[in-house]
Scaffold this motif. Structure first.
Motif, mmCIF file in Angstrom:
data_model
loop_
_atom_site.group_PDB
_atom_site.id
_atom_site.type_symbol
_atom_site.label_atom_id
_atom_site.label_comp_id
_atom_site.label_asym_id
_atom_site.label_seq_id
_atom_site.Cartn_x
_atom_site.Cartn_y
_atom_site.Cartn_z
ATOM 1 N N TRP A 7 42.780 42.355 49.656
ATOM 2 C CA TRP A 7 43.151 42.620 48.179
ATOM 3 C C TRP A 7 43.638 43.870 47.890
ATOM 4 N N ASP A 8 44.638 43.644 47.009
ATOM 5 C CA ASP A 8 45.349 44.980 46.271
ATOM 6 C C ASP A 8 44.634 44.997 44.878
ATOM 7 N N GLY A 16 40.037 49.507 30.934
ATOM 8 C CA GLY A 16 40.029 50.077 32.385
ATOM 9 C C GLY A 16 39.813 48.774 33.243
ATOM 10 N N TYR A 17 39.502 47.807 32.442
ATOM 11 C CA TYR A 17 39.245 46.378 33.539
ATOM 12 C C TYR A 17 40.559 46.055 34.317
ATOM 13 N N GLY A 18 40.259 46.310 35.680
ATOM 14 C CA GLY A 18 41.411 45.862 36.613
ATOM 15 C C GLY A 18 41.412 44.591 37.334
ATOM 16 N N MET A 19 42.422 44.278 38.073
ATOM 17 C CA MET A 19 42.679 42.994 38.739
ATOM 18 C C MET A 19 42.661 43.135 40.175
ATOM 19 N N PHE A 20 42.089 42.355 40.794
ATOM 20 C CA PHE A 20 42.471 42.245 42.540
ATOM 21 C C PHE A 20 43.581 41.111 42.729
ATOM 22 N N HIS A 21 44.457 41.341 43.368
ATOM 23 C CA HIS A 21 45.466 40.303 43.838
ATOM 24 C C HIS A 21 45.551 40.303 45.292
ATOM 25 N N LEU A 22 46.069 38.943 45.683
ATOM 26 C CA LEU A 22 46.339 38.605 47.163
ATOM 27 C C LEU A 22 47.594 37.802 47.149
ATOM 28 N N GLY A 23 48.592 38.284 47.669
ATOM 29 C CA GLY A 23 49.841 37.392 47.660
ATOM 30 C C GLY A 23 50.452 37.360 46.302
ATOM 31 N N GLY A 24 50.446 38.173 45.426
ATOM 32 C CA GLY A 24 50.855 38.318 44.170
ATOM 33 C C GLY A 24 49.954 37.332 43.119
ATOM 34 N N LYS A 25 48.956 36.827 43.606
ATOM 35 C CA LYS A 25 48.173 35.964 42.449
ATOM 36 C C LYS A 25 46.834 36.907 42.524
ATOM 37 N N THR A 26 46.336 36.602 41.314
ATOM 38 C CA THR A 26 45.110 37.396 40.686
ATOM 39 C C THR A 26 44.157 36.579 41.231
ATOM 40 N N VAL A 27 43.067 37.330 42.026
ATOM 41 C CA VAL A 27 41.898 36.479 42.578
ATOM 42 C C VAL A 27 40.310 37.048 42.150
ATOM 43 N N ALA A 28 40.526 38.115 41.316
ATOM 44 C CA ALA A 28 39.349 38.251 41.060
ATOM 45 C C ALA A 28 39.521 39.497 39.704
ATOM 46 N N GLY A 29 38.585 40.057 38.985
ATOM 47 C CA GLY A 29 38.500 41.218 38.095
ATOM 48 C C GLY A 29 37.682 42.068 38.491
ATOM 49 N N ALA A 30 37.640 43.268 37.945
ATOM 50 C CA ALA A 30 36.743 44.577 38.351
ATOM 51 C C ALA A 30 36.791 45.473 37.375
ATOM 52 N N VAL A 38 42.615 29.962 44.162
ATOM 53 C CA VAL A 38 41.439 29.700 44.929
ATOM 54 C C VAL A 38 41.190 28.794 46.055
ATOM 55 N N THR A 39 40.390 28.830 46.756
ATOM 56 C CA THR A 39 40.064 27.831 47.977
ATOM 57 C C THR A 39 41.003 28.297 49.200
ATOM 58 N N ASP A 40 41.984 29.070 48.958
ATOM 59 C CA ASP A 40 42.690 29.723 50.030
ATOM 60 C C ASP A 40 41.819 30.840 50.873
ATOM 61 N N VAL A 41 42.450 31.155 52.171
ATOM 62 C CA VAL A 41 41.676 32.388 52.579
ATOM 63 C C VAL A 41 41.613 33.445 51.683
ATOM 64 N N GLY A 42 40.637 34.251 51.556
ATOM 65 C CA GLY A 42 40.655 35.375 50.857
ATOM 66 C C GLY A 42 40.478 35.214 49.175
ATOM 67 N N THR A 43 39.991 33.700 48.728
ATOM 68 C CA THR A 43 39.662 33.754 47.310
ATOM 69 C C THR A 43 38.534 32.916 47.279
ATOM 70 N N LEU A 44 38.122 32.818 46.090
ATOM 71 C CA LEU A 44 36.865 32.138 45.537
ATOM 72 C C LEU A 44 37.064 30.733 46.104
ATOM 73 N N CYS A 45 36.225 30.026 46.504
ATOM 74 C CA CYS A 45 35.979 28.692 46.921
ATOM 75 C C CYS A 45 34.701 27.836 46.791
ATOM 76 N N PHE A 76 33.674 33.197 49.171
ATOM 77 C CA PHE A 76 35.011 33.555 49.166
ATOM 78 C C PHE A 76 35.670 32.775 50.847
ATOM 79 N N GLU A 77 36.390 32.088 50.940
ATOM 80 C CA GLU A 77 37.035 31.819 52.129
ATOM 81 C C GLU A 77 37.547 32.546 53.034
ATOM 82 N N VAL A 78 37.230 32.722 54.187
ATOM 83 C CA VAL A 78 37.591 33.480 55.392
ATOM 84 C C VAL A 78 37.972 32.734 56.576
ATOM 85 N N ALA A 79 39.097 33.271 57.273
ATOM 86 C CA ALA A 79 39.245 32.578 58.376
ATOM 87 C C ALA A 79 38.336 32.924 59.585
#
Length: 264
Positions: A34-35, A45-59, A132-139, A210-213
Protein backbone atom coordinates in the motif's frame (compact mmCIF):
# COMPACT_ATOMS: atom_id res chain seq x y z
CA UNK A 1 -18.56 -11.96 -2.10
CA UNK A 2 -17.81 -8.33 -1.41
CA UNK A 3 -17.86 -6.07 -4.47
CA UNK A 4 -17.73 -2.32 -5.08
CA UNK A 5 -21.38 -2.43 -6.17
CA UNK A 6 -22.25 -1.56 -2.59
CA UNK A 7 -25.71 -2.25 -1.19
CA UNK A 8 -27.13 -0.78 2.00
CA UNK A 9 -25.80 -2.93 4.83
CA UNK A 10 -22.61 -4.05 3.08
CA UNK A 11 -19.10 -2.98 4.15
CA UNK A 12 -18.04 -0.01 2.05
CA UNK A 13 -15.14 1.42 4.05
CA UNK A 14 -12.48 0.40 6.56
CA UNK A 15 -9.99 2.52 8.43
CA UNK A 16 -7.19 2.31 10.94
CA UNK A 17 -6.83 4.30 14.14
CA UNK A 18 -3.18 4.21 15.19
CA UNK A 19 -0.83 6.17 17.48
CA UNK A 20 1.85 6.20 14.76
CA UNK A 21 0.44 6.69 11.28
CA UNK A 22 3.91 6.83 9.68
CA UNK A 23 4.97 3.60 11.36
CA UNK A 24 1.70 1.94 10.40
CA UNK A 25 2.05 3.15 6.81
CA UNK A 26 5.51 1.58 6.60
CA UNK A 27 4.22 -1.71 8.01
CA UNK A 28 1.30 -2.02 5.59
CA UNK A 29 3.42 -0.88 2.66
CA UNK A 30 5.71 -3.81 3.33
CA UNK A 31 2.85 -6.23 3.96
CA UNK A 32 0.37 -5.33 1.20
CA UNK A 33 2.23 -2.89 -1.04
CA UNK A 34 0.00 0.00 0.00
CA UNK A 35 0.93 3.64 -0.58
CA UNK A 36 -0.18 6.15 2.04
CA UNK A 37 -1.25 9.69 1.25
CA UNK A 38 -1.69 11.89 4.34
CA UNK A 39 -4.68 14.19 4.46
CA UNK A 40 -4.61 17.93 4.99
CA UNK A 41 -5.83 20.08 7.85
CA UNK A 42 -9.30 20.27 6.30
CA UNK A 43 -9.80 16.56 7.06
CA UNK A 44 -7.88 16.53 10.32
CA UNK A 45 -4.93 14.69 8.79
CA UNK A 46 -7.07 11.70 7.83
CA UNK A 47 -5.17 9.89 5.08
CA UNK A 48 -5.74 7.17 2.51
CA UNK A 49 -4.05 3.89 1.65
CA UNK A 50 -3.89 3.18 -2.08
CA UNK A 51 -3.05 0.11 -4.13
CA UNK A 52 -2.79 0.31 -7.89
CA UNK A 53 -4.19 3.83 -7.81
CA UNK A 54 -7.36 2.79 -5.93
CA UNK A 55 -8.30 3.61 -2.34
CA UNK A 56 -8.25 0.50 -0.15
CA UNK A 57 -8.45 1.94 3.39
CA UNK A 58 -8.22 5.08 5.47
CA UNK A 59 -6.03 5.92 8.46
CA UNK A 60 -5.76 8.53 11.17
CA UNK A 61 -3.63 9.27 14.20
CA UNK A 62 -5.34 8.50 17.51
CA UNK A 63 -3.24 9.07 20.67
CA UNK A 64 -3.19 6.10 23.07
CA UNK A 65 -5.10 8.02 25.73
CA UNK A 66 -8.01 8.45 23.29
CA UNK A 67 -8.33 4.77 22.43
CA UNK A 68 -6.47 1.63 21.39
CA UNK A 69 -5.07 1.07 17.93
CA UNK A 70 -7.77 -0.69 15.91
CA UNK A 71 -9.29 -1.33 12.52
CA UNK A 72 -12.90 -0.21 12.12
CA UNK A 73 -15.44 -1.43 9.58
CA UNK A 74 -18.09 0.87 8.07
CA UNK A 75 -21.34 -0.27 6.47
CA UNK A 76 -23.27 1.54 3.79
CA UNK A 77 -26.45 3.36 4.66
CA UNK A 78 -28.66 5.61 2.59
CA UNK A 79 -29.64 7.57 5.72
CA UNK A 80 -27.11 7.86 8.54
CA UNK A 81 -29.55 9.73 10.76
CA UNK A 82 -32.20 7.03 10.46
CA UNK A 83 -29.55 4.39 11.20
CA UNK A 84 -28.51 6.31 14.32
CA UNK A 85 -32.10 6.29 15.53
CA UNK A 86 -32.33 2.55 14.82
CA UNK A 87 -29.13 1.89 16.76
CA UNK A 88 -30.50 3.66 19.84
CA UNK A 89 -33.82 1.89 19.53
CA UNK A 90 -32.12 -1.51 19.32
CA UNK A 91 -30.01 -0.99 22.44
CA UNK A 92 -26.80 0.28 20.86
CA UNK A 93 -24.95 3.53 21.51
CA UNK A 94 -24.24 6.50 19.25
CA UNK A 95 -20.57 7.33 19.86
CA UNK A 96 -20.29 10.03 17.17
CA UNK A 97 -23.47 11.60 15.85
CA UNK A 98 -24.00 11.64 12.07
CA UNK A 99 -21.88 14.34 10.46
CA UNK A 100 -21.05 15.52 6.97
CA UNK A 101 -17.50 14.99 5.75
CA UNK A 102 -17.41 17.94 3.38
CA UNK A 103 -19.14 16.76 0.19
CA UNK A 104 -17.67 13.25 0.37
CA UNK A 105 -20.46 11.69 2.42
CA UNK A 106 -22.02 11.45 5.86
CA UNK A 107 -20.69 9.24 8.63
CA UNK A 108 -21.47 8.11 12.16
CA UNK A 109 -19.84 5.80 14.71
CA UNK A 110 -21.79 3.45 16.96
CA UNK A 111 -21.35 0.64 19.46
CA UNK A 112 -23.57 -2.42 19.45
CA UNK A 113 -25.13 -3.65 22.73
CA UNK A 114 -21.96 -5.66 23.47
CA UNK A 115 -19.84 -2.53 23.10
CA UNK A 116 -18.33 -3.38 19.70
CA UNK A 117 -17.62 -0.31 17.62
CA UNK A 118 -18.66 0.04 13.98
CA UNK A 119 -19.39 2.84 11.58
CA UNK A 120 -21.72 3.74 8.75
CA UNK A 121 -20.94 5.68 5.60
CA UNK A 122 -23.64 7.42 3.59
CA UNK A 123 -21.92 8.00 0.26
CA UNK A 124 -22.01 11.15 -1.75
CA UNK A 125 -18.92 12.05 -3.79
CA UNK A 126 -16.95 9.24 -2.11
CA UNK A 127 -18.87 6.06 -2.93
CA UNK A 128 -16.63 3.80 -0.82
CA UNK A 129 -13.47 1.77 -1.23
CA UNK A 130 -12.17 1.74 -4.78
CA UNK A 131 -11.12 -1.91 -4.72
CA UNK A 132 -12.16 -4.96 -2.72
CA UNK A 133 -11.66 -8.75 -2.97
CA UNK A 134 -8.47 -8.38 -5.04
CA UNK A 135 -5.09 -9.29 -3.51
CA UNK A 136 -4.15 -6.60 -1.00
CA UNK A 137 -7.72 -5.41 -0.36
CA UNK A 138 -10.64 -6.00 1.99
CA UNK A 139 -12.42 -9.24 1.15
CA UNK A 140 -14.37 -10.36 4.25
CA UNK A 141 -15.45 -9.23 7.72
CA UNK A 142 -16.14 -11.09 10.96
CA UNK A 143 -17.72 -10.10 14.24
CA UNK A 144 -16.37 -11.93 17.28
CA UNK A 145 -19.11 -11.63 19.89
CA UNK A 146 -20.32 -13.25 23.08
CA UNK A 147 -23.87 -13.74 21.78
CA UNK A 148 -24.29 -14.46 18.08
CA UNK A 149 -28.08 -14.55 18.29
CA UNK A 150 -28.35 -11.17 19.98
CA UNK A 151 -25.82 -9.65 17.60
CA UNK A 152 -27.72 -11.00 14.62
CA UNK A 153 -30.95 -9.48 15.88
CA UNK A 154 -29.31 -6.10 16.47
CA UNK A 155 -27.58 -5.81 13.10
CA UNK A 156 -30.59 -7.15 11.22
CA UNK A 157 -32.68 -4.43 12.84
CA UNK A 158 -30.14 -1.67 12.27
CA UNK A 159 -28.65 -2.57 8.89
CA UNK A 160 -31.30 -4.83 7.39
CA UNK A 161 -29.12 -7.90 7.02
CA UNK A 162 -30.26 -11.37 6.07
CA UNK A 163 -28.64 -14.07 8.20
CA UNK A 164 -28.18 -17.75 7.42
CA UNK A 165 -26.32 -20.77 8.74
CA UNK A 166 -23.72 -22.57 6.63
CA UNK A 167 -22.74 -26.07 7.77
CA UNK A 168 -19.09 -27.06 7.84
CA UNK A 169 -17.10 -29.85 9.41
CA UNK A 170 -17.50 -29.50 13.16
CA UNK A 171 -20.35 -27.02 13.25
CA UNK A 172 -22.11 -24.15 11.51
CA UNK A 173 -21.02 -20.69 10.45
CA UNK A 174 -23.37 -17.70 10.63
CA UNK A 175 -23.27 -15.76 7.36
CA UNK A 176 -24.55 -12.23 6.73
CA UNK A 177 -25.51 -10.38 3.55
CA UNK A 178 -27.50 -7.31 2.47
CA UNK A 179 -31.26 -7.75 2.35
CA UNK A 180 -32.71 -8.98 -0.92
CA UNK A 181 -29.42 -10.19 -2.39
CA UNK A 182 -28.23 -13.64 -3.47
CA UNK A 183 -26.12 -15.92 -1.29
CA UNK A 184 -23.09 -14.89 -3.34
CA UNK A 185 -23.42 -11.40 -1.85
CA UNK A 186 -22.46 -12.63 1.66
CA UNK A 187 -19.69 -10.44 3.02
CA UNK A 188 -19.10 -11.63 6.56
CA UNK A 189 -19.79 -13.86 9.50
CA UNK A 190 -20.75 -13.79 13.17
CA UNK A 191 -18.52 -15.94 15.38
CA UNK A 192 -18.88 -16.91 19.06
CA UNK A 193 -15.78 -15.38 20.61
CA UNK A 194 -15.65 -18.06 23.30
CA UNK A 195 -14.88 -20.85 20.81
CA UNK A 196 -11.67 -19.27 19.56
CA UNK A 197 -8.74 -19.72 21.97
CA UNK A 198 -6.77 -16.80 20.51
CA UNK A 199 -9.57 -14.33 21.31
CA UNK A 200 -10.21 -12.49 24.56
CA UNK A 201 -13.87 -12.84 25.53
CA UNK A 202 -13.65 -9.40 27.14
CA UNK A 203 -12.66 -7.79 23.83
CA UNK A 204 -15.34 -8.55 21.20
CA UNK A 205 -14.64 -6.81 17.90
CA UNK A 206 -15.12 -6.55 14.15
CA UNK A 207 -12.10 -7.71 12.17
CA UNK A 208 -11.39 -7.07 8.49
CA UNK A 209 -9.90 -9.80 6.31
CA UNK A 210 -7.51 -8.79 3.55
CA UNK A 211 -6.88 -11.02 0.55
CA UNK A 212 -3.28 -12.18 0.04
CA UNK A 213 -1.50 -14.34 -2.49
CA UNK A 214 0.27 -16.46 0.13
CA UNK A 215 -0.97 -16.56 3.72
CA UNK A 216 2.19 -18.12 5.17
CA UNK A 217 4.50 -15.61 3.49
CA UNK A 218 2.33 -12.71 4.66
CA UNK A 219 2.21 -13.97 8.26
CA UNK A 220 5.98 -14.39 8.34
CA UNK A 221 6.49 -10.93 6.87
CA UNK A 222 4.16 -9.39 9.46
CA UNK A 223 6.19 -10.92 12.29
CA UNK A 224 9.48 -9.87 10.74
CA UNK A 225 8.14 -6.30 10.48
CA UNK A 226 7.25 -6.02 14.16
CA UNK A 227 3.70 -7.36 14.02
CA UNK A 228 2.28 -10.40 15.76
CA UNK A 229 0.88 -13.67 14.46
CA UNK A 230 -2.14 -14.23 16.70
CA UNK A 231 -3.28 -17.37 14.87
CA UNK A 232 -0.82 -19.26 12.68
CA UNK A 233 -2.03 -20.03 9.14
CA UNK A 234 -4.90 -22.53 9.03
CA UNK A 235 -6.36 -24.25 5.97
CA UNK A 236 -10.11 -24.78 5.64
CA UNK A 237 -11.45 -26.82 2.73
CA UNK A 238 -13.41 -24.70 0.28
CA UNK A 239 -12.48 -21.49 2.09
CA UNK A 240 -8.71 -21.11 1.85
CA UNK A 241 -5.78 -20.51 4.15
CA UNK A 242 -6.08 -17.74 6.73
CA UNK A 243 -4.25 -16.24 9.71
CA UNK A 244 -4.99 -13.67 12.39
CA UNK A 245 -2.42 -10.93 12.82
CA UNK A 246 -1.81 -7.68 14.68
CA UNK A 247 0.27 -4.76 13.48
CA UNK A 248 3.15 -3.35 15.60
CA UNK A 249 0.72 -1.06 17.42
CA UNK A 250 -1.79 -3.76 18.34
CA UNK A 251 -4.49 -3.32 15.67
CA UNK A 252 -6.04 -6.74 14.99
CA UNK A 253 -6.83 -7.96 11.48
CA UNK A 254 -6.79 -11.14 9.43
CA UNK A 255 -5.48 -12.27 6.04
CA UNK A 256 -6.67 -15.02 3.75
CA UNK A 257 -5.56 -16.68 0.56
CA UNK A 258 -9.05 -17.59 -0.60
CA UNK A 259 -9.76 -20.84 -2.36
CA UNK A 260 -11.55 -18.93 -5.11
CA UNK A 261 -9.57 -15.69 -5.06
CA UNK A 262 -9.36 -13.62 -8.24
CA UNK A 263 -5.97 -12.99 -9.79
CA UNK A 264 -3.88 -9.98 -8.76
Amino acid sequence: MLTTDYEDGSPNWVDLATPDVDGAAAFYAGLFGWDFQPGGEEVGGYGMFHLGGKTVAGAMTVPPEQGPSAWQVYFQTSDADATAAAVTGAGGTVLFEPMDVMDFGRMAIFADPAGVGFGVWQPRRNTGLGAVTDVGTLCWTELYTGDVGAAGTFYRTVLGWEISEMPFEGGTYTMVKPAGTSDEAAFGGLVPISVDPVEDTERPYWTPYFEVADCDVTAAKAEESGGKVRLTPVFMEGVGRFAKLADPFGARFAVIASASAPGP
